[in-house]
Write a protein that holds these residues in place. Structure first.
Motif, PDB file in Angstrom:
ATOM      1  N   SER A 190       0.825  -1.206   0.000  1.00 34.25           N
ATOM      2  CA  SER A 190       0.000   0.000   0.000  1.00 34.25           C
ATOM      3  C   SER A 190       0.857   1.253   0.000  1.00 34.25           C
ATOM      4  O   SER A 190       0.348   2.353  -0.113  1.00 34.25           O
ATOM      5  CB  SER A 190      -0.888   0.018   1.233  1.00 34.25           C
ATOM      6  N   GLY A 191       2.175   1.086   0.158  1.00 34.32           N
ATOM      7  CA  GLY A 191       3.066   2.237   0.255  1.00 34.32           C
ATOM      8  C   GLY A 191       3.555   2.445   1.672  1.00 34.32           C
ATOM      9  O   GLY A 191       4.417   3.271   1.941  1.00 34.32           O
ATOM     10  N   LEU A 192       3.010   1.652   2.610  1.00 32.38           N
ATOM     11  CA  LEU A 192       3.358   1.774   4.020  1.00 32.38           C
ATOM     12  C   LEU A 192       4.855   1.567   4.274  1.00 32.38           C
ATOM     13  O   LEU A 192       5.440   2.213   5.137  1.00 32.38           O
ATOM     14  CB  LEU A 192       2.543   0.734   4.798  1.00 32.38           C
ATOM     15  N   GLU A 193       5.480   0.663   3.485  1.00 35.00           N
ATOM     16  CA  GLU A 193       6.882   0.326   3.726  1.00 35.00           C
ATOM     17  C   GLU A 193       7.821   1.490   3.424  1.00 35.00           C
ATOM     18  O   GLU A 193       8.857   1.639   4.064  1.00 35.00           O
ATOM     19  CB  GLU A 193       7.335  -0.868   2.879  1.00 35.00           C
ATOM     20  N   THR A 194       7.454   2.321   2.428  1.00 34.62           N
ATOM     21  CA  THR A 194       8.349   3.424   2.082  1.00 34.62           C
ATOM     22  C   THR A 194       8.019   4.692   2.851  1.00 34.62           C
ATOM     23  O   THR A 194       8.861   5.566   2.986  1.00 34.62           O
ATOM     24  CB  THR A 194       8.295   3.724   0.574  1.00 34.62           C
ATOM     25  N   LEU A 195       6.788   4.772   3.365  1.00 31.93           N
ATOM     26  CA  LEU A 195       6.340   5.998   4.028  1.00 31.93           C
ATOM     27  C   LEU A 195       7.274   6.416   5.167  1.00 31.93           C
ATOM     28  O   LEU A 195       7.683   7.576   5.250  1.00 31.93           O
ATOM     29  CB  LEU A 195       4.920   5.791   4.565  1.00 31.93           C
ATOM     30  N   GLY A 196       7.642   5.456   6.027  1.00 32.60           N
ATOM     31  CA  GLY A 196       8.436   5.773   7.214  1.00 32.60           C
ATOM     32  C   GLY A 196       9.793   6.343   6.873  1.00 32.60           C
ATOM     33  O   GLY A 196      10.205   7.370   7.405  1.00 32.60           O
ATOM     34  N   SER A 197      10.503   5.698   5.944  1.00 33.98           N
ATOM     35  CA  SER A 197      11.851   6.160   5.644  1.00 33.98           C
ATOM     36  C   SER A 197      11.830   7.492   4.888  1.00 33.98           C
ATOM     37  O   SER A 197      12.744   8.296   5.038  1.00 33.98           O
ATOM     38  CB  SER A 197      12.633   5.089   4.878  1.00 33.98           C
ATOM     39  N   VAL A 198      10.785   7.735   4.102  1.00 35.46           N
ATOM     40  CA  VAL A 198      10.700   9.016   3.385  1.00 35.46           C
ATOM     41  C   VAL A 198      10.350  10.143   4.359  1.00 35.46           C
ATOM     42  O   VAL A 198      11.009  11.183   4.388  1.00 35.46           O
ATOM     43  CB  VAL A 198       9.664   8.936   2.241  1.00 35.46           C
ATOM     44  N   LEU A 199       9.339   9.920   5.209  1.00 36.67           N
ATOM     45  CA  LEU A 199       8.908  10.986   6.127  1.00 36.67           C
ATOM     46  C   LEU A 199       9.971  11.305   7.173  1.00 36.67           C
ATOM     47  O   LEU A 199      10.048  12.420   7.662  1.00 36.67           O
ATOM     48  CB  LEU A 199       7.610  10.592   6.821  1.00 36.67           C
ATOM     49  N   SER A 200      10.812  10.316   7.509  1.00 38.55           N
ATOM     50  CA  SER A 200      11.859  10.575   8.500  1.00 38.55           C
ATOM     51  C   SER A 200      13.110  11.134   7.842  1.00 38.55           C
ATOM     52  O   SER A 200      14.123  11.318   8.496  1.00 38.55           O
ATOM     53  CB  SER A 200      12.192   9.285   9.255  1.00 38.55           C
ATOM     54  N   GLY A 201      13.058  11.359   6.532  1.00 41.72           N
ATOM     55  CA  GLY A 201      14.207  11.945   5.838  1.00 41.72           C
ATOM     56  C   GLY A 201      15.337  10.967   5.609  1.00 41.72           C
ATOM     57  O   GLY A 201      16.454  11.363   5.308  1.00 41.72           O
ATOM     58  N   ARG A 202      15.086   9.669   5.752  1.00 43.44           N
ATOM     59  CA  ARG A 202      16.159   8.687   5.560  1.00 43.44           C
ATOM     60  C   ARG A 202      16.318   8.274   4.096  1.00 43.44           C
ATOM     61  O   ARG A 202      17.353   7.782   3.695  1.00 43.44           O
ATOM     62  CB  ARG A 202      15.886   7.445   6.419  1.00 43.44           C
ATOM     63  N   GLU A 203      15.249   8.389   3.312  1.00 39.22           N
ATOM     64  CA  GLU A 203      15.348   8.113   1.882  1.00 39.22           C
ATOM     65  C   GLU A 203      14.714   9.286   1.146  1.00 39.22           C
ATOM     66  O   GLU A 203      13.725   9.852   1.601  1.00 39.22           O
ATOM     67  CB  GLU A 203      14.592   6.833   1.490  1.00 39.22           C
ATOM     68  N   ALA A 204      15.288   9.608  -0.021  1.00 40.95           N
ATOM     69  CA  ALA A 204      14.708  10.676  -0.822  1.00 40.95           C
ATOM     70  C   ALA A 204      13.550  10.099  -1.631  1.00 40.95           C
ATOM     71  O   ALA A 204      13.618   8.958  -2.087  1.00 40.95           O
ATOM     72  CB  ALA A 204      15.765  11.264  -1.743  1.00 40.95           C
ATOM     73  N   ALA A 205      12.480  10.880  -1.773  1.00 39.15           N
ATOM     74  CA  ALA A 205      11.364  10.437  -2.607  1.00 39.15           C
ATOM     75  C   ALA A 205      11.629  10.851  -4.049  1.00 39.15           C
ATOM     76  O   ALA A 205      12.435  11.743  -4.311  1.00 39.15           O
ATOM     77  CB  ALA A 205      10.068  11.056  -2.100  1.00 39.15           C
ATOM     78  N   ALA A 206      10.947  10.187  -4.969  1.00 41.58           N
ATOM     79  CA  ALA A 206      11.136  10.534  -6.381  1.00 41.58           C
ATOM     80  C   ALA A 206      10.514  11.886  -6.702  1.00 41.58           C
ATOM     81  O   ALA A 206      10.972  12.595  -7.590  1.00 41.58           O
ATOM     82  CB  ALA A 206      10.524   9.450  -7.265  1.00 41.58           C
ATOM     83  N   GLY A 207       9.464  12.257  -5.958  1.00 41.18           N
ATOM     84  CA  GLY A 207       8.842  13.548  -6.197  1.00 41.18           C
ATOM     85  C   GLY A 207       8.155  14.045  -4.947  1.00 41.18           C
ATOM     86  O   GLY A 207       7.941  13.287  -4.003  1.00 41.18           O
ATOM     87  N   GLY A 208       7.834  15.333  -4.904  1.00 39.76           N
ATOM     88  CA  GLY A 208       7.171  15.900  -3.748  1.00 39.76           C
ATOM     89  C   GLY A 208       8.166  16.333  -2.695  1.00 39.76           C
ATOM     90  O   GLY A 208       9.372  16.127  -2.852  1.00 39.76           O
TER      91      GLY A 208
END
Lengths: 338, 483
Positions: free
Chosen positions: B284-302
């Motif tokens: 559902s996207g839950l797995e990437t949400l945490g690392s993106v919101l915590s600034g640990r991974e860059a998102a492709a957009g936004g």
């Protein structure tokens, strides 16, 4: 010194001081071994081994190797290998002899240039290994070969001994209050490294990256920067070791680096078995170099043939790493490199 | 032969007790040859115990099981990613030999034959890591059947075969399952995705607290009906003293139109003082949400905003966001180091005195947190790996609590830890929120942490499909929104 407060802390939290003492014991196993070796050789060869001259020789002879082994150790903590340290030492040593002799540079400038060249090599390593994520073993094997080739080109394979100024050799041959300068350099380098690794956040970050690069990054450690700094520090120290080598022997020998490669790595790995068990550590490196040097020196004085030295070094390494495994137990990996 | 059997698996009156817990209580079910049977239930309902009894890992206390040869494929598939499909097929069983060498041709023929009916025979020379998740799942199933001892497999048990699949790949695996069923094999699959049950399963078993709630045809049941059977009439427990925090000012963490491989222009805000629970199924996207919101991974957009200004991934500012990753062994703990060093890694600057780390201050800091969170053993000088999972998790949380973070992002914070550690950790997160931190928790299984959330967000297909105060919701609402 370094360990007294940590030991006190362990004693305070354990059920009994005696149990704490026993669990602390393996950390000092190699110190005990050194004492035993010194006592045995002193008894067997009181006239040649246990003399100030002999002790002074062993200490001075191994000072350069100790600095080089300390250099190797730094990136190893973060699981990066710098296989080119011995070649860098050789290269720096040749520059230190050739720049005043052939190019006529002044001694302060020579020192500056040699250390700067070391830093540049370290930066190149950092870019390739950290930024482009190439394997450190391959990159440094390659730079090692390149440096060997440049040394051959610069020297035509001949020893450079002409025009090495006395003001440079003084830096490697004089005493200060009765202590030879190379020993002072070595002690300063070891002490500074100990301070940075044990007492500065950077040191903790380096050990954290060695423990798990991913976890360290997620904990907010700038892992790439820490690794790059370690590689640069390694190269600058290797250059310093080369500089001191030329200052001490007064010449630049294009084939001298071969003799430093294995002992430097052996001492770095041996440090896993001393003081901070399972971790590369500077005091362990110093102890390891001298344990090996004194062992070999004593055996030579007993009349052992020259092939004994590499056999002694190799066996000591295996025994030490085995003891480290036993005392650290299965709770953590001894070393997670390649 | 399969046709002579009346049932691929028949279970009668099965019971299993662990200590005082009744994991399975008088459960009966039947899987017909050639049928696809779904096994569903909330966390702790007894699904895994049932599978472990079938695989022989546990012996049942009461009841009996009659079945032919059953093959099991677990969620992690057990494939070696750096080897080829062919090598994965051959490894671990006797290989075809010819004149003292591995007969590569015979091995390849065998693998091709097993994969041909799924159109995967062309992959035999490819590396597992180059294949899609669905292809890997099919290969794992084909490999398991290829190893059958009798050559006459009665049933295939798949433990969450689809949980790692992106939604567009599920169809491919479903087709493969149908192919095997048409051969007369009875298929049991455990799943969290109720839509799959409707699409795929002929029959269905629902467990709740170790009891059989339903076992029969899927036809006539609906997703809301299944949710009701899984949840039962258990009311959502609301803490007596709970009052929703007063939302003040701007959000601490804000996602603006985040795009990644699984997130689709996601907008989300977390405010100071609140605990936000984000739920969603795998994929559902839950797995990437945490690392993106915590600034640990860059998102492709936004962009991710921290206190109103854009947050650059892995910049020094991310150190003010605590991050507790779901993969604790590989992404959370610093495995070689002690509990003390694991706790203090972010607080070293505060322990400096005259330019050096004060050992005394560092020990005091770690010891205080270890005792405060009741980490066992309380001696922080021991290696972190000697601790249980729950105590390791406490140490990682302590690492962040010690720096008084602006926000804490914790993925599956209670996964794989005992109930005491779970309570301790959730209370600490509440404490952090009361001190003004914005807390975001993610979980695949909402029942785990729902009681501790102030607000609930549900993700589906990378987008927010529900965003409400917890007090307005029941677990049934959340599960329905997830599916």
């Amino acid at each position: 010194m370094a360990r007294t407060d940590a030991a006190a802390q362990t004693a305070g939290t354990s059920t009994s001081g005696r149990a704490a003492f026993l669990t602390e014991l393996p950390r000092f196993g190699m110190v005990g071994l050194l004492v035993i070796i010194v006592v045995v050789f002193s008894v067997l060869r009181p006239d040649s081994f246990a003399t100030t001259d002999n002790i002074r020789t062993v200490l001075v002879e191994s000072a350069v190797l100790t600095i080089l082994a300390l250099a190797v150790m730094i990136p190893l903590i973060a699981n990066d290998f710098d296989l080119s340290v011995a070649a860098q030492l050789g290269f720096a040593s040749i520059l230190a002899a050739g720049l005043p002799g052939k190019q006529g540079l002044s001694v302060p400038l020579v020192i500056l240039v040699v250390l700067a060249v070391g830093a540049v090599i370290g930066i190149i390593h950092s870019v390739l290994i950290v930024m482009f994520e190439l394997p450190s073993v391959v990159v440094t094997l390659a730079t090692s070969t390149v440096l060997g080739g440049i040394v051959l080109w610069y020297t035509d394979g001949a020893v450079l001994y002409e025009g090495v100024p006395a003001s440079l050799t003084d830096l490697g041959q004089k005493d200060v209050v009765g202590v030879p300068l190379p020993i002072i350099y070595m002690v300063v380098v070891a002490a500074v490294l100990w301070f940075i690794l044990e007492r500065r956040p950077w040191g903790r970050y380096l050990y954290a990256v060695g423990s798990s690069p991913v976890s360290a990054r997620l904990a907010g450690v700038n892992a790439p920067r820490v690794r790059a700094t370690a590689l640069i520090a390694c190269s600058v120290l290797a250059a310093l070791a080369g500089l001191i080598l030329t200052a001490r022997i007064g010449s630049g020998n294009p084939s001298i680096s071969n003799a430093y490669f294995l002992p430097a790595f052996a001492a770095a790995f041996l440090s896993l078995a001393a003081f901070k068990l399972g971790f590369f550590n500077p005091l362990g490196v110093v102890l390891s170099v001298y344990l090996l040097a004194i062992g070999v020196n004593g055996l030579t004085l007993l009349g052992a043939p020259s092939w004994v030295e590499p056999v002694f070094n190799g066996l000591a390494l295996i025994i030490a790493i085995g003891l480290a495994r036993l005392s650290v137990g299965k709770s953590r990996k001894l070393f997670s490199g390649v | 032969m399969p046709s002579t059997r009346t049932a691929a698996i028949q279970i009668r009156g099965l019971s299993k007790t662990f200590g005082a817990t009744r994991a399975l209580s008088n459960v009966s079910m039947e899987v017909a040859p050639g049928s696809i049977h779904a096994l569903i239930g909330l966390n702790g309902s007894g699904k895994s115990t049932l599978v472990k009894v079938l695989s022989g890992f546990y012996a049942a206390d009461e009841g009996d099981v009659s079945m032919g040869e059953v093959v099991f494929v677990h969620q992690d598939l057990g494939l070696l990613p750096s080897l080829t499909v062919l090598e994965n097929f051959s490894i671990g069983r006797p290989m075809a030999m010819r004149r003292g060498q591995i007969d590569r041709r015979a091995e390849e023929e065998r693998a091709r034959a097993a994969l041909a009916e799924f159109g995967l025979e062309h992959t035999v020379r490819q590396q597992i890591s180059s294949l899609t998740q669905a292809q890997c799942a099919i290969i794992a199933i084909a490999r398991a059947l290829d190893r059958s001892a009798s050559g006459d497999v009665a049933a295939l048990v798949l433990d969450e075969p689809t949980s790692a699949l992106p939604s567009h790949e599920i169809e491919m695996l479903a087709a493969a399952m149908r192919t095997y069923a048409d051969r007369g094999i009875g298929i049991v699959f455990i799943t969290h995705r109720l839509q799959e049950v409707v699409d795929l399963a002929d029959t269905l078993t629902v467990l709740r607290n170790g009891q059989l709630v339903y076992s029969g045809p899927t036809e006539g049941t609906s997703i809301p009906g299944m949710v009701e059977m899984m949840v039962g009439d258990a009311p959502t427990r609301v803490e007596a003293e709970w009052t929703p925090p007063v939302r003040t000012g701007e959000p601490v963490l804000e996602a603006r139109a985040i795009v990644s491989d699984t997130l689709d222009r996601l907008d989300l805000s977390v405010y100071s003082g609140e605990i936000l629970g984000v739920f969603g199924m795998t994929g559902s996207g839950l797995e990437t949400l945490g690392s993106v919101l915590s600034g640990r991974e860059a998102a492709a957009g936004g962009t991710v905003q921290l206190d109103g200004s854009p947050l650059v991934a892995n910049s020094p500012r991310v150190q003010t966001i605590g991050y507790v990753p779901s993969d604790r062994p590989r992404r959370g703990v610093l495995p070689g180091l002690s509990v003390r060093e694991n706790i203090s890694i972010r607080s070293l600057k505060g322990t400096l005195s005259r330019g050096q780390i004060s050992r005394r201050k560092e020990v005091a800091l770690a010891q205080r947190w270890a005792e405060d969170l009741r980490i066992k053993p309380s001696d922080a000088s021991v290696p972190i790996l000697t601790l249980s999972g729950g105590n390791q998790q406490k140490a990682i949380l302590a690492r962040w609590l010690a720096v008084d973070p602006r926000a804490i992002v914790a993925e599956e914070p209670t996964q794989g830890i005992d109930v005491w550690a779970k309570t301790e950790i959730l209370h600490r997160l509440r404490g952090a929120a009361e001190n003004g931190a914005a807390v975001l928790l993610t979980a695949v299984e909402p029942e785990e942490i729902l009681d501790f959330c102030d607000r609930v967000v549900v993700l589906r297909k990378g987008r927010v499909v529900l965003d409400e105060q917890r007090s307005d919701l029941t677990i049934t609402d959340i599960l329905s929104a997830m599916h």
